[in-house]
Write an enzyme that holds these catalytic residues in place. Sequence first.
Site, PDB file in Angstrom:
ATOM      1  N   GLU A 162      -0.309 -16.254  -7.071  1.00  0.00           N
ATOM      2  CA  GLU A 162      -1.368 -15.880  -5.860  1.00  0.00           C
ATOM      3  C   GLU A 162      -2.784 -16.473  -6.073  1.00  0.00           C
ATOM      4  O   GLU A 162      -3.306 -16.879  -5.056  1.00  0.00           O
ATOM      5  CB  GLU A 162      -1.407 -14.431  -5.442  1.00  0.00           C
ATOM      6  CG  GLU A 162      -0.149 -13.706  -4.960  1.00  0.00           C
ATOM      7  CD  GLU A 162      -0.085 -12.298  -4.900  1.00  0.00           C
ATOM      8  OE1 GLU A 162       0.758 -11.809  -4.142  1.00  0.00           O
ATOM      9  OE2 GLU A 162      -0.871 -11.743  -5.768  1.00  0.00           O
ATOM     10  N   GLY A 201       0.768  -1.183   0.012  1.00  0.00           N
ATOM     11  CA  GLY A 201      -0.087   0.013   0.154  1.00  0.00           C
ATOM     12  C   GLY A 201       0.858   1.430  -0.011  1.00  0.00           C
ATOM     13  O   GLY A 201       0.615   2.320  -0.765  1.00  0.00           O
ATOM     14  N   ASP A 260       2.327  -3.485  -7.565  1.00  0.00           N
ATOM     15  CA  ASP A 260       1.738  -2.181  -6.819  1.00  0.00           C
ATOM     16  C   ASP A 260       1.491  -1.053  -7.865  1.00  0.00           C
ATOM     17  O   ASP A 260       0.650  -0.302  -7.596  1.00  0.00           O
ATOM     18  CB  ASP A 260       2.973  -1.817  -5.819  1.00  0.00           C
ATOM     19  CG  ASP A 260       3.311  -3.099  -4.842  1.00  0.00           C
ATOM     20  OD1 ASP A 260       2.278  -3.739  -4.574  1.00  0.00           O
ATOM     21  OD2 ASP A 260       4.396  -3.023  -4.464  1.00  0.00           O
TER      22      ASP A 260
END
Length: 307
Positions: A188, A39, A251
């Site tokens: 993932e 984040g 990201d």
Amino acid sequence: MILTVTPNPALDVTYRVRALEPGESHRVEAPVVRAGGKGINVARVIAQTGGHALALATAGGVTGSRLSADLLASGLPHELVPVAAETRTSIAIVDETESHATLLNEAGHPLSVTEWEHLGEAADRLSIPAQCLVASGSLPADAPEGFFASLVAIARDRGIPSVVDTTGPGLVLAARAGANVLKPNRRELAETTGESDPLDGAAQLIGLGAGLVFVSLGEKGMLALSASDPSRPIRARLDTPLRGNATGAGDAAVAAIASCLVEGVRDPSAILSRAIAWSAAAVLAPVAGELAPGFAQLERRLVVTPA
């Protein structure tokens, strides 16, 4: 403003070596040390591209103090929830000959029930002026599996879109909570859904309630599947692969997705184009949380095809 929430931040330490030789000693220059975690990296990219972001994270111990000091020095708007546990460290070793990075990511120490409550309360409070909420990264040990789902609920109550980039039960529960966008990578997604085909895995998350799913495929680009038109998945990639440090590529893609949502862009193809361009620019940057110059021009090199 885009609010990013990072429950498990890290102090990122990046070493560069001419060639990484396992089992051998390497003489290195001083590493680049900066506040990181998914984040926080997303917020950095948003700020670099002219947007407004606020990074919410936890911080504890000596490592947490260094993370806090770096955020203050960078000028990135942020709020840190104090915790007792030491903030983890993440080490990247960039092999300059092979143009790839080896990562050593600590798992992160557990937080107390009260600390989780404080983090959730801070997210709720800071979401009031936000235009989008991004929940990113791993969860530390013994974390409540539904934490990211609770952030999706906060965003829904505020009438703003949510973007979740995580793995495991947190990703599944975020889908069930109706997250607007999910952005796992291929590994993932496979680990979370049990599907080796990324299209099947994305379809599973759409079936659970997600609005859009973007799947990072590394050098093969990215796949997008929309709940509004699940029969028409799309895939895009650069005309030629780029080599470099892919640590912050995902990201950067999340930052692109969030920026599109804030601008009112809802066309999956348009979002996908920006996500791949920014992700590619991150590969060319020296550290996570940055884009190399010329990131906007990379969109012109995209090859878009039906998935």
